[in-house]
Design an enzyme around this catalytic site. Structure first.
Site, PDB file in Angstrom:
ATOM      1  N   HIS A   1      -3.195   4.493  -0.937  1.00 57.57           N
ATOM      2  CA  HIS A   1      -2.532   3.617   0.026  1.00 57.57           C
ATOM      3  C   HIS A   1      -2.176   4.363   1.325  1.00 57.57           C
ATOM      4  O   HIS A   1      -2.264   3.812   2.415  1.00 57.57           O
ATOM      5  CB  HIS A   1      -1.271   3.054  -0.639  1.00 57.57           C
ATOM      6  CG  HIS A   1      -0.790   1.785  -0.044  1.00 57.57           C
ATOM      7  ND1 HIS A   1      -1.335   0.559  -0.355  1.00 57.57           N
ATOM      8  CD2 HIS A   1       0.176   1.547   0.867  1.00 57.57           C
ATOM      9  CE1 HIS A   1      -0.709  -0.370   0.344  1.00 57.57           C
ATOM     10  NE2 HIS A   1       0.211   0.197   1.077  1.00 57.57           N
TER      11      HIS A   1
ATOM     12  N   ASP B   1      -3.088   3.451   5.070  1.00 59.19           N
ATOM     13  CA  ASP B   1      -2.157   3.330   6.213  1.00 59.19           C
ATOM     14  C   ASP B   1      -2.727   4.059   7.438  1.00 59.19           C
ATOM     15  O   ASP B   1      -2.622   3.570   8.570  1.00 59.19           O
ATOM     16  CB  ASP B   1      -0.789   3.928   5.855  1.00 59.19           C
ATOM     17  CG  ASP B   1       0.015   2.996   4.960  1.00 59.19           C
ATOM     18  OD1 ASP B   1      -0.449   1.871   4.711  1.00 59.19           O
ATOM     19  OD2 ASP B   1       1.097   3.399   4.512  1.00 59.19           O
TER      20      ASP B   1
ATOM     21  N   GLU C   1      -4.119  -6.289   6.769  1.00 65.46           N
ATOM     22  CA  GLU C   1      -5.132  -5.513   7.516  1.00 65.46           C
ATOM     23  C   GLU C   1      -5.800  -6.402   8.556  1.00 65.46           C
ATOM     24  O   GLU C   1      -6.940  -6.199   8.920  1.00 65.46           O
ATOM     25  CB  GLU C   1      -6.182  -4.859   6.598  1.00 65.46           C
ATOM     26  CG  GLU C   1      -6.356  -5.378   5.201  1.00 65.46           C
ATOM     27  CD  GLU C   1      -6.844  -6.827   5.086  1.00 65.46           C
ATOM     28  OE1 GLU C   1      -5.983  -7.705   5.290  1.00 65.46           O
ATOM     29  OE2 GLU C   1      -8.029  -7.051   4.802  1.00 65.46           O
TER      30      GLU C   1
HETATM   31  N1  GTP Z   1      -2.673   0.853   2.980  1.00 65.63           N
HETATM   32  C1  GTP Z   1      -2.285  -0.395   3.283  1.00 65.63           C
HETATM   33  N2  GTP Z   1      -2.945  -1.426   2.723  1.00 65.63           N
HETATM   34  C2  GTP Z   1      -2.589  -2.668   3.032  1.00 65.63           C
HETATM   35  C3  GTP Z   1      -1.545  -2.920   3.928  1.00 65.63           C
HETATM   36  N3  GTP Z   1      -1.423  -4.269   4.057  1.00 65.63           N
HETATM   37  C4  GTP Z   1      -2.353  -4.829   3.246  1.00 65.63           C
HETATM   38  N4  GTP Z   1      -3.081  -3.868   2.623  1.00 65.63           N
HETATM   39  C5  GTP Z   1      -4.157  -4.000   1.661  1.00 65.63           C
HETATM   40  O1  GTP Z   1      -5.291  -4.595   2.246  1.00 65.63           O
HETATM   41  C6  GTP Z   1      -6.122  -5.084   1.195  1.00 65.63           C
HETATM   42  C7  GTP Z   1      -6.790  -6.360   1.634  1.00 65.63           C
HETATM   43  O2  GTP Z   1      -7.684  -6.710   0.644  1.00 65.63           O
HETATM   44  P1  GTP Z   1      -8.551  -8.038   0.665  1.00 65.63           P
HETATM   45  O3  GTP Z   1      -7.798  -9.141   1.332  1.00 65.63           O
HETATM   46  O4  GTP Z   1      -9.059  -8.264  -0.699  1.00 65.63           O
HETATM   47  O5  GTP Z   1      -9.698  -7.736   1.652  1.00 65.63           O
HETATM   48  P2  GTP Z   1     -10.781  -6.560   1.689  1.00 65.63           P
HETATM   49  O6  GTP Z   1     -10.724  -5.675   0.505  1.00 65.63           O
HETATM   50  O7  GTP Z   1     -10.605  -5.860   3.014  1.00 65.63           O
HETATM   51  O8  GTP Z   1     -12.113  -7.320   1.675  1.00 65.63           O
HETATM   52  P3  GTP Z   1     -12.801  -8.087   2.889  1.00 65.63           P
HETATM   53  O9  GTP Z   1     -11.730  -8.479   3.877  1.00 65.63           O
HETATM   54  O10 GTP Z   1     -13.442  -9.278   2.269  1.00 65.63           O
HETATM   55  O11 GTP Z   1     -13.797  -7.154   3.480  1.00 65.63           O
HETATM   56  C8  GTP Z   1      -5.220  -5.256  -0.023  1.00 65.63           C
HETATM   57  O12 GTP Z   1      -5.579  -4.296  -0.996  1.00 65.63           O
HETATM   58  C9  GTP Z   1      -3.829  -4.932   0.514  1.00 65.63           C
HETATM   59  O13 GTP Z   1      -3.021  -4.255  -0.428  1.00 65.63           O
HETATM   60  C10 GTP Z   1      -0.859  -1.807   4.487  1.00 65.63           C
HETATM   61  O14 GTP Z   1       0.079  -1.924   5.284  1.00 65.63           O
HETATM   62  N5  GTP Z   1      -1.269  -0.567   4.147  1.00 65.63           N
END
Ligand code: GTP
Length: 326
Positions: free
Chosen positions: A214, A218, A244
């Site tokens: 994670h 970030d 994201e």
């Molecule tokens: N490190 C980190 N991860 C985050 C944060 N906010 C959201 N995420 C992660 O972003 C990921 C988004 O995953 P998904 O929505 O499945 O999308 P993806 O894996 O990017 O897949 P696609 O968008 O389809 O390419 C999740 O695992 C969230 O935990 C953050 O502030 N920091």
């Protein structure tokens, strides 16, 4: 004021004791002694309240020993300042005839000389030096009041900044974006200027997090935000919209240009190198972008929704690409 002493007068305070206090600096004590002797001396326990804005006050208190706390909002509010021996308290309400402006409470046992307003005016009439010293005290009050305003203004600014900025990436947050959208609609400028919305999302970010942790995730978000900020014009409005996901509002940008901006951002992110905290090189990431130029009479909210749909299409069509709304 809750006072606990048996009656003692100003004559029990020696000249040497008075001389220690700023208020008597260069004052001819002999001349004002009879007036001081008429003032009574009082003892306060810790917690005793001297002044409160709800009640009038007709005395100036000279703090002979001990400390008092001054607070503004309530008796229990954290004190703005503490005053120690030699300080004057309550003089402002004697001068302007209004209730005290603050709460004043003893924080330890205190001894005070209570100077009734009539006596204070006689003291002022009798001694220019005492008058000058009172001006000194009043100036200090004004200055500390100004300092408090400056500190609280800068705290207010900090809080406002924290409410509008995403702590991780340093770019504006969704709340800021929604406020900005409202302002833009309010200005009715949208009818005259072409505008476009971009919605961007890091590809396979879940996989990246799962593989590299994670914290590395970030770092990616910080890098993406930094890269976009550098690639955009100052007038473009970038916000972290969700996990994201980022949204960019591009004012004065027709469709063709918006597409070019989206492509520039995509390439810039793709080129970026990311180094983990331990110094290890991480694989680069890509973004997908949905582009939504604002149609006539369309709200920005609708344009964002359509940008989201275009983003979904970009993901569906293979990622690391841009798609324009239909
Ligand atoms: N490190 C980190 N991860 C985050 C944060 N906010 C959201 N995420 C992660 O972003 C990921 C988004 O995953 P998904 O929505 O499945 O999308 P993806 O894996 O990017 O897949 P696609 O968008 O389809 O390419 C999740 O695992 C969230 O935990 C953050 O502030 N920091």
């Amino acid at each position: 004021m809750a006072l606990t002493s048996k009656l003692q007068m100003g004559d029990s305070v020696s000249d040497a004791q008075f001389r220690q206090f700023r208020i008597f600096n260069e004052v001819d004590l002999k001349r004002i002694r009879p007036l001081l002797n008429q003032c009574r001396k009082e003892q306060l326990k810790a917690g005793d309240v001297m002044l409160r804005p709800e009640f009038g006050n007709s005395c100036m208190y000279l703090l002979l020993s001990g400390r008092v706390a001054v607070s503004l909002e309530s008796l229990d509010a954290s004190p703005l300042l503490e005053l120690g021996s030699g300080e004057c308290i309550g003089e402002m309400s004697v001068f302007d005839g209004r209730n005290p402006s603050a709460y004043v409470k003893a924080v330890e046992p205190c001894e005070v000389l209570v100077i009734e307003s009539d006596t204070l005016w006689l003291l002022i009439d009798s001694s220019h030096s005492l008058c000058r010293n009172l001006l000194y005290f009043l100036s200090n009050r004004l200055r500390s009041g100004n300092d408090i305003v400056v500190v609280s203004k800068s705290r207010e600014k900090e809080q406002e900044h924290a409410a509008n900025v995403d702590a991780l990436t340093g770019v504006n947050n969704r709340r800021w974006l929604l406020d900005m959208i409202e302002t833009l609609h309010g200005q009715a400028l949208l009818e005259q200027m072409p505008m476009a919305v971009l919605m961007l999302d890091v590809d396979h970010f879940k996989r990246f997090n799962d593989t590299y942790g994670h914290k590395s995730g970030d770092l990616v978000l910080q890098m993406v935000a930094r890269t976009m900020r550098k690639s955009l014009r100052p007038s473009d409005m970038l916000a972290r919209y969700g996990g994201e996901e980022f949204v960019v509002l591009l004012p004065r940008t027709p469709a063709k240009q918006a597409r070019a901006v989206a492509e520039r951002l995509r390439k810039a992110v793709e080129r970026c190198q990311i180094t983990a905290e331990q110094g290890q090189e991480l694989p680069s990431v890509t973004i997908s972008v949905g582009v939504s130029p604002l149609a006539d009479n369309e709200t920005i909210e609708t344009a964002i929704e359509l940008a989201d749909q275009a983003l979904y299409q970009a993901k569906h069509n293979g990622r690391n690409r841009i798609e324009i709304r239909p």
